[in-house]
Design a protein around this motif. Structure first.
Motif, PDB file in Angstrom:
ATOM      1  N   VAL A 197     -22.275 -37.908  22.071  1.00  0.00           N
ATOM      2  CA  VAL A 197     -23.053 -38.212  23.274  1.00  0.00           C
ATOM      3  C   VAL A 197     -22.217 -37.973  24.523  1.00  0.00           C
ATOM      4  O   VAL A 197     -22.670 -37.346  25.487  1.00  0.00           O
ATOM      5  CB  VAL A 197     -23.561 -39.676  23.236  1.00  0.00           C
ATOM      6  N   LYS A 198     -20.992 -38.456  24.500  1.00  0.00           N
ATOM      7  CA  LYS A 198     -20.105 -38.287  25.654  1.00  0.00           C
ATOM      8  C   LYS A 198     -19.825 -36.816  25.930  1.00  0.00           C
ATOM      9  O   LYS A 198     -19.819 -36.373  27.091  1.00  0.00           O
ATOM     10  CB  LYS A 198     -18.790 -39.022  25.390  1.00  0.00           C
ATOM     11  N   LEU A 199     -19.608 -36.036  24.884  1.00  0.00           N
ATOM     12  CA  LEU A 199     -19.320 -34.605  25.039  1.00  0.00           C
ATOM     13  C   LEU A 199     -20.518 -33.866  25.628  1.00  0.00           C
ATOM     14  O   LEU A 199     -20.370 -33.053  26.551  1.00  0.00           O
ATOM     15  CB  LEU A 199     -18.938 -34.004  23.688  1.00  0.00           C
ATOM     16  N   LEU A 200     -21.718 -34.154  25.099  1.00  0.00           N
ATOM     17  CA  LEU A 200     -22.927 -33.492  25.607  1.00  0.00           C
ATOM     18  C   LEU A 200     -23.246 -33.923  27.030  1.00  0.00           C
ATOM     19  O   LEU A 200     -23.683 -33.103  27.848  1.00  0.00           O
ATOM     20  CB  LEU A 200     -24.112 -33.804  24.693  1.00  0.00           C
ATOM     21  N   GLU A 201     -23.018 -35.189  27.329  1.00  0.00           N
ATOM     22  CA  GLU A 201     -23.293 -35.678  28.675  1.00  0.00           C
ATOM     23  C   GLU A 201     -22.387 -35.001  29.695  1.00  0.00           C
ATOM     24  O   GLU A 201     -22.814 -34.657  30.801  1.00  0.00           O
ATOM     25  CB  GLU A 201     -23.109 -37.196  28.735  1.00  0.00           C
ATOM     26  N   GLU A 202     -21.135 -34.806  29.327  1.00  0.00           N
ATOM     27  CA  GLU A 202     -20.156 -34.231  30.249  1.00  0.00           C
ATOM     28  C   GLU A 202     -20.351 -32.728  30.432  1.00  0.00           C
ATOM     29  O   GLU A 202     -20.279 -32.220  31.545  1.00  0.00           O
ATOM     30  CB  GLU A 202     -18.738 -34.505  29.732  1.00  0.00           C
ATOM     31  N   PHE A 203     -20.599 -32.009  29.332  1.00  0.00           N
ATOM     32  CA  PHE A 203     -20.604 -30.546  29.402  1.00  0.00           C
ATOM     33  C   PHE A 203     -22.001 -29.931  29.246  1.00  0.00           C
ATOM     34  O   PHE A 203     -22.225 -28.815  29.707  1.00  0.00           O
ATOM     35  CB  PHE A 203     -19.684 -29.971  28.319  1.00  0.00           C
ATOM     36  N   PRO A 260     -12.052 -32.195  33.489  1.00  0.00           N
ATOM     37  CA  PRO A 260     -12.081 -33.565  32.968  1.00  0.00           C
ATOM     38  C   PRO A 260     -11.156 -33.759  31.772  1.00  0.00           C
ATOM     39  O   PRO A 260     -10.920 -32.854  30.985  1.00  0.00           O
ATOM     40  CB  PRO A 260     -13.543 -33.730  32.535  1.00  0.00           C
ATOM     41  N   SER A 261     -10.609 -34.962  31.677  1.00  0.00           N
ATOM     42  CA  SER A 261      -9.875 -35.362  30.472  1.00  0.00           C
ATOM     43  C   SER A 261     -10.682 -36.488  29.845  1.00  0.00           C
ATOM     44  O   SER A 261     -10.734 -37.601  30.365  1.00  0.00           O
ATOM     45  CB  SER A 261      -8.464 -35.841  30.825  1.00  0.00           C
ATOM     46  N   LEU A 262     -11.341 -36.187  28.758  1.00  0.00           N
ATOM     47  CA  LEU A 262     -12.302 -37.125  28.192  1.00  0.00           C
ATOM     48  C   LEU A 262     -11.640 -38.176  27.320  1.00  0.00           C
ATOM     49  O   LEU A 262     -10.784 -37.863  26.486  1.00  0.00           O
ATOM     50  CB  LEU A 262     -13.344 -36.367  27.373  1.00  0.00           C
TER      51      LEU A 262
END
Length: 614
Positions: A471-477, A543-545
């Motif tokens: 979810v975090k990866l898709l939200e960011e990129f 970004p550094s996730l």
């Protein structure tokens, strides 16, 4: 452009009531302003070409049953979970009350003009995000396909967040909320319950019952080592997501006539809940500490570039231009609807909601700081979904009437999320049905069912033990820079290629008055610069996730950029395709690819027809 007698005869045959007093003269003025003035200045346009009236798919196009159906749909799309979790966090992080200055300026010169532009484009051309480009600048049609891909990526993770809220909603039907204490099977020795207890020390290793409920019971993220091992699908979350998509399907399957009724509940209920939570939060001990922390201005922050970037990004993602949703929703409006007033009203409602949400959140954060005996900053370090699924539920669990407040809070989250989902999927549905009417116009129910199934299957990876990482990866990129770049190209295509005078004439044809100098300057220069500013700043600061204690590996960042590029790539791919398959010399090809099909609107608001002009 002179109109031949046969042309007028055809128009009179199709619409006898145009001969009524006033109708013909009004229509003539529209044509004079929208066609003669605009078409003659366009490259490749011939004043001697004979216009051929062609029936349009808009003849049988759905329409909003009521004006309020449209307004509530737009407000419901613009006011989403980000208003509740993103704005308060960004506001305090970037100078508290001082942040309101860049936020308001970015809204006035960037967000609202783009919002108004999309509403006007959709209402004038009455078509979705793909086929609208043949009326604006055909070579940019890839923007429409890119918008649909981005909307799909959003559906893959956004509805999972609503599923989490539904899981909490179900769990709230309990006398004692399950995230109140540390006596559950999922709790660890680090679980620390400080509410109602004395001599409890809060350390860096301490975990609240609400945090462990979220991470170890809802997500079960401790059973995943990261993106390389996300684990199996959580059947409880899959059932919640299935229920969410079932609601979405039966809200969208018949078009705006059904979704326009649903939003009367989903768009208004959150405001009732916000008001209740605001009153309750204001009566909590320590609430004033949170309010001061939220609004205390730090004027020196205004000298930092990052503050202005955050303000620009926040207003862009909050209002939502570039997502194709405003194009789709406004395309079902009457031709003479006052889209200017709609843009101003809905923008003000959206910004006001963000501001008020900050009070709802920070009164509770002040209360928690008072209970923990720490500074508000320590409590407010959580951001994103953690703020809604850990911090706020933890405070609710220790209020009088906790069950009631938990139920209405998560109902609010579900309805806020559903409205945005309706808008995002409607953007895809309208775009595809308008572009391929011969295949889907009479099969809307089946197409919507297929789309919902694709979205559900695409979401399965987010329902695993490590789904929160996805979810975090898709939200960011999946959204991020790609949607801002799409918005930038859209603004450039409309203002510079389609032409600001032509676009202003379109607005005048609908509203009776042309946009003022302020709007024209914003559309031509300030709004594109606003978007370019966000893009450059984002690229200069990659970004550094991180999520909880997990640091995303370098390869996952590369995958993220590939996801983002996979949507934007449709823009240059279509440009090359259009140039290659268009016959003629390069100069002739460019002329054809840049020349829009002009549409002459019949200004009768009840039953709009279009006449295509080569």
């Amino acid at each position: 452009m002179p109109i031949s007698p046969s042309h007028w005869a055809c128009l009179r045959y199709r619409r006898p009531h145009l001969r009524e007093a006033g109708s013909l003269s009004d229509f003539s003025s529209v044509m004079a302003g929208s066609v003669t003035q605009q078409g003659s200045s366009h490259p490749g346009y011939s004043p001697h070409s004979v216009p051929v009236p062609v029936p349009s798919q808009t003849d049988s196009r759905d329409k909003w049953s009521k004006k309020m159906d449209f307004l509530l749909s737009v407000i419901g799309f613009a006011v989403d979970l980000g208003n509740v979790w993103r704005f308060p966090y960004i506001c305090y992080q970037n100078g508290g009350g001082a942040f309101l200055i860049p936020y308001i300026l970015m809204a006035i010169f960037g967000g609202v003009p783009l919002f108004y532009m999309e509403l006007a484009l959709g209402q004038f051309h009455r078509t979705g995000a793909i086929s609208i480009w043949k009326h604006i600048c055909p070579i940019f049609k890839g923007i429409g396909y890119a918008i649909c891909i981005i909307a799909l990526y959003v559906s893959f993770y956004y509805n999972t967040i609503i599923a989490w809220a539904l899981f909490y909603f179900y769990s709230s039907f309990s006398t004692i909320l399950p995230w109140t204490n540390c006596d559950n099977v999922w709790n660890t020795p680090n679980c620390t319950n400080y509410f109602g207890l004395n001599n409890v020390t809060w350390t860096n290793f301490s975990r609240s019952p609400a945090e462990e409920f979220y991470t170890r019971n809802v997500l079960k993220i401790h059973e995943s080592s990261g993106l390389t091992n996300v684990g199996g699908v959580r059947w409880q979350l899959m059932l919640c997501l299935f229920l969410i998509f079932t609601i979405v399907y039966f809200s969208l399957w018949k078009g705006v006539k059904t979704s326009g009724k649903v939003v009367w509940v989903t768009a208004t209920l959150p405001y009732i809940v916000l008001f209740i939570l605001l009153i309750r939060g204001a009566t909590l001990p320590g609430a004033w500490r949170g309010v001061i922390f939220y609004l205390k201005p730090q004027w020196d922050k205004l000298l930092e570039t990052s503050v202005w970037v955050d303000a620009a990004a926040q207003i862009f993602f909050s209002l939502g231009p570039g997502f194709g949703v405003l194009l789709a929703l406004s395309s079902y409006n009457p031709f003479t609807n006052n889209c200017y007033r709609d843009a101003i009203v809905t923008s003000l409602v959206n910004c006001f909601t963000s501001f008020v949400s900050g009070f709802v959140i920070f009164t509770v954060l002040g209360y928690m700081a008072e209970m923990r005996k720490v500074e508000v900053e320590e409590v407010a370090k959580d951001k994103g979904p953690s703020l809604l699924f850990i911090t706020y539920p933890e405070a609710i669990a220790n209020m009088m009437g906790s069950t009631f407040f938990a139920i209405i809070f998560f109902v609010m989250m579900i309805t806020l999320g559903l409205d945005s989902t309706f808008g995002g999927l409607e953007a895809i549905i309208t775009a595809v049905l308008d572009e391929y009417p011969e295949h889907f116009s009479h099969r809307r129910e089946l197409f919507v069912l297929g789309l919902v199934m694709v979205c559900f299957l695409g979401s399965l990876s987010t329902l695993t033990n490590g789904g929160a990482y996805v979810v975090k990866l898709l939200e960011e990129f999946g959204v991020g820079c790609s949607i801002i770049a799409i918005g930038f190209l859209e603004a450039i295509a409309v203002s510079w290629f389609y032409g600001i005078q032509r676009f202003s004439s379109d607005v005048q044809a609908m509203l009776g008055t042309a946009p003022g100098l302020f709007w024209k300057v914003c559309w031509v220069a300030i709004s594109p610069a606003f978007l370019a500013y966000i893009i450059v700043s984002s690229l200069l600061k990659p970004p550094s996730l991180t999520l909880f204690d997990y640091v995303y590996p370098d390869w996952s960042i590369t995958v993220g950029y590939i996801i983002g590029f996979s949507s934007f790539i449709w823009v240059p791919v279509y440009m090359v395709y259009k140039l290659v398959w268009t016959p003629g010399s390069l100069k002739q090809r460019l002329a054809v690819c840049l020349r829009p099909e002009r549409t002459i609107p019949d200004i009768h608001a009840d039953n709009l027809h279009m006449v295509t002009v080569p």
